[in-house]
Motif scaffolding. Structure first.
Motif, PDB file in Angstrom:
ATOM      1  N   THR A  86       0.855  -1.187   0.000  1.00  0.00           N
ATOM      2  CA  THR A  86       0.000   0.000   0.000  1.00  0.00           C
ATOM      3  C   THR A  86       0.900   1.251   0.000  1.00  0.00           C
ATOM      4  O   THR A  86       2.075   1.177   0.390  1.00  0.00           O
ATOM      5  CB  THR A  86      -0.886   0.021   1.264  1.00  0.00           C
ATOM      6  OG1 THR A  86      -0.020   0.006   2.404  1.00  0.00           O
ATOM      7  CG2 THR A  86      -1.833  -1.173   1.313  1.00  0.00           C
ATOM      8  N   PRO A  87       0.347   2.407  -0.391  1.00  0.00           N
ATOM      9  CA  PRO A  87       1.179   3.626  -0.381  1.00  0.00           C
ATOM     10  C   PRO A  87       1.782   3.923   0.994  1.00  0.00           C
ATOM     11  O   PRO A  87       2.940   4.368   1.085  1.00  0.00           O
ATOM     12  CB  PRO A  87       0.181   4.716  -0.793  1.00  0.00           C
ATOM     13  CG  PRO A  87      -0.835   3.990  -1.621  1.00  0.00           C
ATOM     14  CD  PRO A  87      -0.965   2.622  -1.020  1.00  0.00           C
ATOM     15  N   CYS A  88       1.053   3.650   2.083  1.00  0.00           N
ATOM     16  CA  CYS A  88       1.629   3.942   3.410  1.00  0.00           C
ATOM     17  C   CYS A  88       2.772   2.979   3.742  1.00  0.00           C
ATOM     18  O   CYS A  88       3.723   3.345   4.436  1.00  0.00           O
ATOM     19  CB  CYS A  88       0.559   3.926   4.497  1.00  0.00           C
ATOM     20  SG  CYS A  88      -0.311   2.357   4.660  1.00  0.00           S
ATOM     21  N   CYS A 114      -5.449   2.601  -3.324  1.00  0.00           N
ATOM     22  CA  CYS A 114      -5.837   1.879  -2.107  1.00  0.00           C
ATOM     23  C   CYS A 114      -7.131   2.423  -1.506  1.00  0.00           C
ATOM     24  O   CYS A 114      -7.175   3.570  -1.051  1.00  0.00           O
ATOM     25  CB  CYS A 114      -4.680   1.983  -1.105  1.00  0.00           C
ATOM     26  SG  CYS A 114      -4.983   1.119   0.416  1.00  0.00           S
ATOM     27  N   GLY A 117      -8.381   1.276   1.223  1.00  0.00           N
ATOM     28  CA  GLY A 117      -8.193   1.221   2.670  1.00  0.00           C
ATOM     29  C   GLY A 117      -8.037  -0.238   3.062  1.00  0.00           C
ATOM     30  O   GLY A 117      -8.339  -1.127   2.260  1.00  0.00           O
ATOM     31  N   VAL A 118      -7.557  -0.491   4.292  1.00  0.00           N
ATOM     32  CA  VAL A 118      -7.376  -1.892   4.710  1.00  0.00           C
ATOM     33  C   VAL A 118      -8.295  -2.249   5.873  1.00  0.00           C
ATOM     34  O   VAL A 118      -8.332  -1.561   6.896  1.00  0.00           O
ATOM     35  CB  VAL A 118      -5.903  -2.208   5.088  1.00  0.00           C
ATOM     36  CG1 VAL A 118      -5.052  -2.379   3.851  1.00  0.00           C
ATOM     37  CG2 VAL A 118      -5.318  -1.170   6.025  1.00  0.00           C
ATOM     38  N   SER A 159      -6.605   5.340  10.111  1.00  0.00           N
ATOM     39  CA  SER A 159      -5.782   6.192   9.226  1.00  0.00           C
ATOM     40  C   SER A 159      -6.295   6.204   7.788  1.00  0.00           C
ATOM     41  O   SER A 159      -5.989   7.131   7.028  1.00  0.00           O
ATOM     42  CB  SER A 159      -4.318   5.716   9.244  1.00  0.00           C
ATOM     43  OG  SER A 159      -4.240   4.354   8.866  1.00  0.00           O
ATOM     44  N   CYS A 160      -7.075   5.180   7.401  1.00  0.00           N
ATOM     45  CA  CYS A 160      -7.557   5.114   6.008  1.00  0.00           C
ATOM     46  C   CYS A 160      -8.642   6.159   5.733  1.00  0.00           C
ATOM     47  O   CYS A 160      -8.902   6.470   4.573  1.00  0.00           O
ATOM     48  CB  CYS A 160      -8.090   3.720   5.695  1.00  0.00           C
ATOM     49  SG  CYS A 160      -6.843   2.432   5.894  1.00  0.00           S
TER      50      CYS A 160
HETATM   51  S1  SF4 Z   1      -5.872   4.115   2.673  1.00  0.00           S
HETATM   52 FE1  SF4 Z   1      -5.064   3.160   4.569  1.00  0.00          FE
HETATM   53  S2  SF4 Z   1      -3.900   1.358   3.913  1.00  0.00           S
HETATM   54 FE2  SF4 Z   1      -4.256   2.640   2.092  1.00  0.00          FE
HETATM   55  S3  SF4 Z   1      -2.424   3.901   1.976  1.00  0.00           S
HETATM   56 FE3  SF4 Z   1      -3.902   5.093   3.131  1.00  0.00          FE
HETATM   57  S4  SF4 Z   1      -3.503   4.593   5.290  1.00  0.00           S
HETATM   58 FE4  SF4 Z   1      -2.457   3.058   4.033  1.00  0.00          FE
END
Ligand code: SF4
Ligand SMILES: Cc1cc2nc3c(=O)[nH]c(=O)nc-3n(C[C@H](O)[C@H](O)[C@H](O)COP(=O)(O)OP(=O)(O)OC[C@H]3O[C@@H](n4cnc5c(N)ncnc54)[C@H](O)[C@@H]3O)c2cc1C
Ligand code: SF4
Ligand code: SF4
Length: 389
Positions: free
Chosen positions: A162-164, A187, A189-190, A260-261
């Motif tokens: 993922t980008p993070c 992404c 999100g997770v 955080s997503c």
């Molecule tokens: S959406 Fe969530 S998992 Fe995806 S890059 Fe952003 S913080 Fe990371």
């Protein structure tokens, strides 16, 4: 020393834990099932490295000197494409690196399928473990440290995630490497690892068996109405379309994503990665000739390294350039975080103890439109049966 006061400000990337010179940061799960750093204060020497390295505290800014280009692409090896979530581009990129003696990092299920973690692969056969989207947060563990060792030894490394997770890697490395190649994704999100584990337990209880194989994006009904598939050791199977599967409904209703997503610091058309991969949603309108419902990738290329790598693959892909302006229209997650579901808290509390499908049904009601479409489908099928067609 790192202390998480606001959970939207930690993506769980593990960079701080990988960097701590005293190994005194452990990543521990909270009640929602997401990992956060916890410092053993008795061992901490207050060096400040963890805060210095955190890619969220030191907010990453897009590099405007880089030009991003976009294309629709398909891996011409149909067998691989059908096993992949989109157009199968990941496999081609990874094979290229392995063929040059390199290693590839990416997300794989654990043997019991109850969780996902990053692993390192150095041969083509093992790429099967990384292939396919796993819609649950993947644990980075100590893979940044492993990647650095390979990079320092001069070996080529492809790091995917993922980008993070790539943000964490670049912060951890703290210097550019010519032999590092990176590929991220658009992404959404997770989802919570706890929710996924609860779901595997639920499915295994229903089938009275253990999971042998699992796909989030089986193409049995086509790429666009993708199916969730479990195969169990007693030879039974579970297969449901996206909107009929309880886990996918929880995921896509944004009821179980990491905090955080909902406020992602890494959303942008411009990326740290060399290449971004995604589903080319809307391909049937943009380039109908590139759509056979077996999967088409959207590829964003951000660097010369990425452009050179893709040029080497040109005889293995069918591709067409597209204007970057259309990306956000069909795939808003590229630049915008999803909104938090206002029932998220209740959902994540109930899912710990209540029946999985009943909890999802309670918190994610199907829209009137979808119910009407489903009803119309049932009527149509019945009519066809009556008319003997
Ligand atoms: S959406 Fe969530 S998992 Fe995806 S890059 Fe952003 S913080 Fe990371
Ligand atoms: C959590 C998640 C959310 C996504 N959201 C979107 C979206 O909103 N829009 C969109 O167009 N595409 C999204 N994708 C990307 C898409 O599903 C495909 O993964 C991507 O198009 C690559 O497909 P492929 O056919 O080239 O390769 P595949 O073989 O299908 O993909 C394998 C690659 O995905 C990586 N990967 C798989 N699971 C994870 C994970 N849990 N964490 C990190 N990396 C993982 C592997 O490391 C490998 O690099 C998402 C993927 C994931 C995992
Ligand atoms: S301040 Fe230094 S020693 Fe303490 S937790 Fe952070 S990195 Fe580790
Ligand atoms: S975002 Fe990453 S580096 Fe920052 S505190 Fe969270 S796990 Fe540590």
């Amino acid at each position: 020393m790192i202390e998480i006061e606001n959970k939207t400000k930690c993506s769980g990337c593990h960079a701080c834990a990988n960097a701590c010179p005293k190994n005194c940061i452990s990543m521990t799960s909270d009640e929602e099932g997401f990992w956060y750093p916890q410092v053993d204060k008795s061992k901490c020497i207050d060096c400040g490295l963890c805060e210095k390295i955190c890619p969220i505290i030191h907010k990453w800014q897009p590099d405007n000197s880089r030009t991003t280009t976009a294309m629709a692409a398909i891996n011409t090896n149909e067998e691989i494409r059908l096993k992949s979530s989109s157009g199968g581009l990941f496999t081609l990129i990874a094979e290229n690196i392995i063929d040059q003696g390199g290693v590839v990092f990416g997300a794989a299920f654990t043997d019991d399928f109850k969780s996902v973690r990053h692993i390192c692969v150095d041969n083509i056969a093992d790429l099967d473990k990384l292939r396919g989207s796993k819609y649950v947060q993947s644990k980075i563990g100590d893979t940044y440290k492993q990647a650095k060792e390979y990079l320092d030894s001069g070996r080529k490394v492809l790091f995917t995630g993922t980008p993070c997770q790539l943000g964490g890697l670049y912060s951890y490395l703290r210097k550019p490497y010519e032999n590092l190649f990176t590929q991220d994704i658009i992404c959404h999100g997770v989802p919570s690892p706890m929710v996924w584990e609860r779901y595997v337990d639920f499915r295994e209880k229903k089938s009275a068996s253990s999971t042998q194989r699992m796909f989030f994006r089986h193409k049995k009904y086509g790429w666009k109405t993708f199916a969730v598939l479990f195969e169990f050791s007693n030879n039974s199977a579970y297969v449901k379309r996206l909107h009929e599967d309880a886990y996918m409904r929880a995921f896509l209703s944004n009821s179980c994503l990491r905090p955080s997503c909902y406020a992602c610091s890494f959303k942008s058309m411009k990326r740290q990665a060399d290449i971004t991969l995604a589903d080319f949603w809307g391909i049937q309108s943009v380039l109908p000739e590139m759509d056979d419902d077996k999967g088409t990738s959207l590829v964003l290329v951000h660097s010369d390294k990425g452009r050179d790598l893709l040029a080497e693959l040109s005889d293995k892909i069918k591709s067409r350039k597209v204007n970057t302006d259309i990306v956000e229209k069909y795939n808003p997650s590229v630049a915008k975080s999803v909104s938090v579901n206002d029932k998220r808290e209740g959902f994540l509390k109930d899912i710990r103890n209540e029946d999985f499908e009943m909890t999802v049904a309670k918190y994610t009601k199907l829209s009137v439109y979808k119910r009407a479409r489903r009803f119309a489908g049932r009527v149509k099928r019945k009519l066809f049966r009556i008319l003997g067609r």
